[in-house]
Design a protein around this motif. Structure first.
Motif, PDB file in Angstrom:
ATOM      1  N   PHE A 110       0.829  -1.208   0.000  1.00  0.00           N
ATOM      2  CA  PHE A 110       0.000   0.000   0.000  1.00  0.00           C
ATOM      3  C   PHE A 110       0.865   1.260   0.000  1.00  0.00           C
ATOM      4  O   PHE A 110       0.442   2.313  -0.470  1.00  0.00           O
ATOM      5  N   GLU A 111       2.072   1.145   0.546  1.00  0.00           N
ATOM      6  CA  GLU A 111       2.968   2.297   0.620  1.00  0.00           C
ATOM      7  C   GLU A 111       3.372   2.818  -0.755  1.00  0.00           C
ATOM      8  O   GLU A 111       3.805   3.963  -0.893  1.00  0.00           O
ATOM      9  N   GLU A 112       3.220   1.978  -1.788  1.00  0.00           N
ATOM     10  CA  GLU A 112       3.562   2.400  -3.140  1.00  0.00           C
ATOM     11  C   GLU A 112       2.440   3.169  -3.829  1.00  0.00           C
ATOM     12  O   GLU A 112       2.623   3.715  -4.915  1.00  0.00           O
ATOM     13  N   LEU A 113       1.256   3.189  -3.213  1.00  0.00           N
ATOM     14  CA  LEU A 113       0.112   3.861  -3.806  1.00  0.00           C
ATOM     15  C   LEU A 113       0.170   5.370  -3.592  1.00  0.00           C
ATOM     16  O   LEU A 113       0.741   5.852  -2.621  1.00  0.00           O
ATOM     17  N   THR A 114      -0.452   6.102  -4.512  1.00  0.00           N
ATOM     18  CA  THR A 114      -0.564   7.554  -4.374  1.00  0.00           C
ATOM     19  C   THR A 114      -2.019   7.949  -4.595  1.00  0.00           C
ATOM     20  O   THR A 114      -2.838   7.153  -5.066  1.00  0.00           O
ATOM     21  N   ALA A 123     -16.254  -7.221  -6.178  1.00  0.00           N
ATOM     22  CA  ALA A 123     -17.668  -7.485  -5.953  1.00  0.00           C
ATOM     23  C   ALA A 123     -17.948  -8.004  -4.543  1.00  0.00           C
ATOM     24  O   ALA A 123     -19.051  -7.853  -4.028  1.00  0.00           O
ATOM     25  N   PHE A 124     -16.952  -8.607  -3.923  1.00  0.00           N
ATOM     26  CA  PHE A 124     -17.134  -9.148  -2.571  1.00  0.00           C
ATOM     27  C   PHE A 124     -17.155  -8.053  -1.503  1.00  0.00           C
ATOM     28  O   PHE A 124     -17.499  -8.302  -0.362  1.00  0.00           O
ATOM     29  N   GLY A 125     -16.736  -6.830  -1.879  1.00  0.00           N
ATOM     30  CA  GLY A 125     -16.583  -5.767  -0.896  1.00  0.00           C
ATOM     31  C   GLY A 125     -15.236  -5.865  -0.213  1.00  0.00           C
ATOM     32  O   GLY A 125     -14.384  -6.673  -0.576  1.00  0.00           O
ATOM     33  N   THR A 126     -15.025  -5.029   0.787  1.00  0.00           N
ATOM     34  CA  THR A 126     -13.776  -5.076   1.549  1.00  0.00           C
ATOM     35  C   THR A 126     -14.034  -4.648   2.974  1.00  0.00           C
ATOM     36  O   THR A 126     -15.145  -4.223   3.327  1.00  0.00           O
ATOM     37  N   THR A 127     -13.019  -4.755   3.801  1.00  0.00           N
ATOM     38  CA  THR A 127     -13.165  -4.388   5.208  1.00  0.00           C
ATOM     39  C   THR A 127     -13.127  -2.874   5.366  1.00  0.00           C
ATOM     40  O   THR A 127     -12.570  -2.153   4.532  1.00  0.00           O
ATOM     41  N   LEU A 128     -13.690  -2.418   6.443  1.00  0.00           N
ATOM     42  CA  LEU A 128     -13.679  -0.984   6.737  1.00  0.00           C
ATOM     43  C   LEU A 128     -12.257  -0.485   6.943  1.00  0.00           C
ATOM     44  O   LEU A 128     -11.926   0.641   6.573  1.00  0.00           O
ATOM     45  N   ALA A 129     -11.399  -1.320   7.519  1.00  0.00           N
ATOM     46  CA  ALA A 129     -10.018  -0.922   7.777  1.00  0.00           C
ATOM     47  C   ALA A 129      -9.262  -0.671   6.475  1.00  0.00           C
ATOM     48  O   ALA A 129      -8.523   0.315   6.346  1.00  0.00           O
ATOM     49  N   ILE A 130      -9.439  -1.558   5.491  1.00  0.00           N
ATOM     50  CA  ILE A 130      -8.764  -1.383   4.198  1.00  0.00           C
ATOM     51  C   ILE A 130      -9.322  -0.166   3.481  1.00  0.00           C
ATOM     52  O   ILE A 130      -8.571   0.633   2.902  1.00  0.00           O
ATOM     53  N   GLU A 131     -10.628   0.001   3.526  1.00  0.00           N
ATOM     54  CA  GLU A 131     -11.235   1.165   2.881  1.00  0.00           C
ATOM     55  C   GLU A 131     -10.700   2.462   3.480  1.00  0.00           C
ATOM     56  O   GLU A 131     -10.375   3.399   2.746  1.00  0.00           O
ATOM     57  N   GLN A 132     -10.576   2.504   4.804  1.00  0.00           N
ATOM     58  CA  GLN A 132     -10.061   3.703   5.463  1.00  0.00           C
ATOM     59  C   GLN A 132      -8.603   3.939   5.105  1.00  0.00           C
ATOM     60  O   GLN A 132      -8.176   5.084   4.885  1.00  0.00           O
ATOM     61  N   ARG A 133      -7.849   2.862   5.014  1.00  0.00           N
ATOM     62  CA  ARG A 133      -6.428   2.993   4.672  1.00  0.00           C
ATOM     63  C   ARG A 133      -6.255   3.591   3.288  1.00  0.00           C
ATOM     64  O   ARG A 133      -5.395   4.456   3.066  1.00  0.00           O
ATOM     65  N   LEU A 134      -7.080   3.154   2.350  1.00  0.00           N
ATOM     66  CA  LEU A 134      -7.018   3.704   0.990  1.00  0.00           C
ATOM     67  C   LEU A 134      -7.467   5.163   0.974  1.00  0.00           C
ATOM     68  O   LEU A 134      -6.859   6.005   0.302  1.00  0.00           O
ATOM     69  N   ASN A 135      -8.513   5.467   1.731  1.00  0.00           N
ATOM     70  CA  ASN A 135      -8.994   6.845   1.798  1.00  0.00           C
ATOM     71  C   ASN A 135      -7.955   7.780   2.409  1.00  0.00           C
ATOM     72  O   ASN A 135      -7.820   8.937   1.996  1.00  0.00           O
ATOM     73  N   ASP A 136      -7.207   7.273   3.375  1.00  0.00           N
ATOM     74  CA  ASP A 136      -6.161   8.085   4.017  1.00  0.00           C
ATOM     75  C   ASP A 136      -5.057   8.452   3.034  1.00  0.00           C
ATOM     76  O   ASP A 136      -4.414   9.494   3.166  1.00  0.00           O
ATOM     77  N   ILE A 137      -4.851   7.584   2.042  1.00  0.00           N
ATOM     78  CA  ILE A 137      -3.861   7.877   1.002  1.00  0.00           C
ATOM     79  C   ILE A 137      -4.382   8.949   0.059  1.00  0.00           C
ATOM     80  O   ILE A 137      -3.619   9.640  -0.609  1.00  0.00           O
TER      81      ILE A 137
END
Length: 408
Positions: A110-114, A123-137
């Motif tokens: 995830f550290e490589e993402l911008t 389609a399965f969805g994801t966890t709230l923690a992963i969603e928040q981590r992506l949003n924080d980026i």
């Protein structure tokens, strides 16, 4: 119902014609009898319902549209879009990269993402923690979220019963992406625990009844209960929801069993059972229900064997295999190439996770009778490919085009 722009390569003229004809004759979907394709030396019965569901077509539409509308941008899939190898391979070929495997193990850190990157939620969805981590980026996940509406329905149902003071029991495979996502959303609102099957449910009931030492629970159900779960407090009022692709009969049996446990423990009746057991109704998606019921209808045919088509890590497909295996020899394959010859098939055993070779899988007698269905993430084109492959083993068969014309 909304229609989606799905690549034509996934479509089948034969199956599109059949589905259109069946829908016109049975708009209320009350007829679950299979469709006969009589090719002469081989007779193929197709399940009434199979193949791409609403959620899968929605996800594919969003994914390929995202690629087309964002040339030059880095596009990532959080994990497999759906559990079908062809679709995922096609997305990779279009330049999409996976961030994780289906078990959540990192492929691209995830550290490589911008903030300029696009991340597609599967389609399965994801966890709230992963969603928040992506949003924080700075990644706007809401723009590229392909979560199935029927998965979100389960999340909403969980939230509703949580607001009434119930803890949540989730029937699902603990390591499956959808169950991990549902567990994350459910445990935000209420104490939650996952049961994989009736065997685990029976053990959970022993804790409810006080027949097992409470301390054992935290070892036996490690990784399957929410943070701060208090066994004595949190199993007094419960409701059951599920991973949308489980066997409907299994989920119903688990819910019925736990309801009886609560009635017995608290001296309740059917009239006041809701004091300790929530009325959640079934949370399987419509396609899972339809496909499973269609297989039951198909199994009324006196056939020689069944072929089930789909991704080997597809939960809903494995349950169709499970239903077929109860009645007749069943071969779980993911492409026509697995039909190595008229005598030999390479097929998947989902019980132990191995591919096996079976000789003499097709009967010597003619006409042979074969049942075929596929999972909700399987393109119809794959099923047509398998039918065409089977016809090469039966000289003198009618062509696919001749049979297609019968449904025009």
């Amino acid at each position: 119902m909304k229609t989606f722009d799905v690549p034509v390569v996934y479509r089948s003229p034969l199956i599109s014609a059949i589905k259109k004809k069946r829908k016109e004759a049975d708009r209320m979907k009350k007829d679950f009898a299979p469709t006969l394709l009589d090719f002469g030396p081989v007779r193929i019965y197709l399940a009434r319902h199979f193949g791409f569901c609403y959620g899968v077509e929605n996800a594919i539409d969003i994914a390929f549209r995202t690629v087309a509308e964002n040339p030059g941008r880095r596009i990532f899939l959080l994990s497999e879009m759906i559990h079908n190898p062809q679709v995922n391979a096609d997305l990779v070929a279009a330049g999409v990269r996976f961030l994780q495997d289906t078990k959540g193990k990192a492929i691209v850190p995830f550290e490589e993402l911008t903030a300029d990157d696009i991340v597609l939620i599967p389609a399965f969805g994801t966890t709230l923690a992963i969603e928040q981590r992506l949003n924080d980026i700075g990644i706007r996940t809401e723009l590229y979220n392909t979560t199935c509406p029927f998965v979100e329905k389960v999340w909403n149902r969980s939230e509703g019963i949580a607001q009434k003071g119930y803890s949540i029991v989730i029937h699902g495979k603990p390591k499956h992406e959808e169950t991990r996502a549902t567990f994350s959303h459910a445990s935000k609102d209420a104490p939650s625990v996952v049961v994989e099957d009736m065997k685990q449910t029976i053990e959970l009931a022993k804790y409810i009844r006080g027949e097992k030492d409470a301390a054992q629970f935290y070892t036996e159900f490690a990784g399957q209960y929410s943070q701060g779960f208090d066994l004595l407090r949190d199993l007094q009022r419960i409701g059951v929801v599920n991973q949308t692709t489980m066997l409907a009969s299994d989920t119903q049996a688990i819910a019925d069993y736990l309801k009886e446990v609560m009635i017995e423990k608290y001296g309740l009746t059917e009239a006041n059972a809701r004091e300790h057991f929530a009325d959640t109704r079934d949370t399987l998606c419509y396609a899972t229900n339809d496909n499973q019921t269609a297989v039951s209808g198909m199994l009324g045919v006196d056939a020689d064997l069944a072929i089930v088509v789909g991704g080997y890590n597809s939960s809903n497909t494995s349950h169709l295999v499970e239903l077929c295996e109860e009645k007749l020899p069943t071969y779980f394959i993911n492409e026509e190439a697995k039909l190595l010859s008229k005598d030999t098939v390479l097929h998947y055993n989902f019980h132990n996770g191995t591919e096996n070779v079976t000789e003499g899988y097709l009967p010597a007698k003619q006409p042979a009778t074969i049942l075929i269905t596929s999972g909700a993430s399987c393109p119809d084109a794959l099923v047509e490919g398998i039918i065409r492959r089977l016809l090469t083993f039966y000289p003198g068969s009618k062509t696919v085009e001749e049979v297609t014309a019968q449904f025009a």
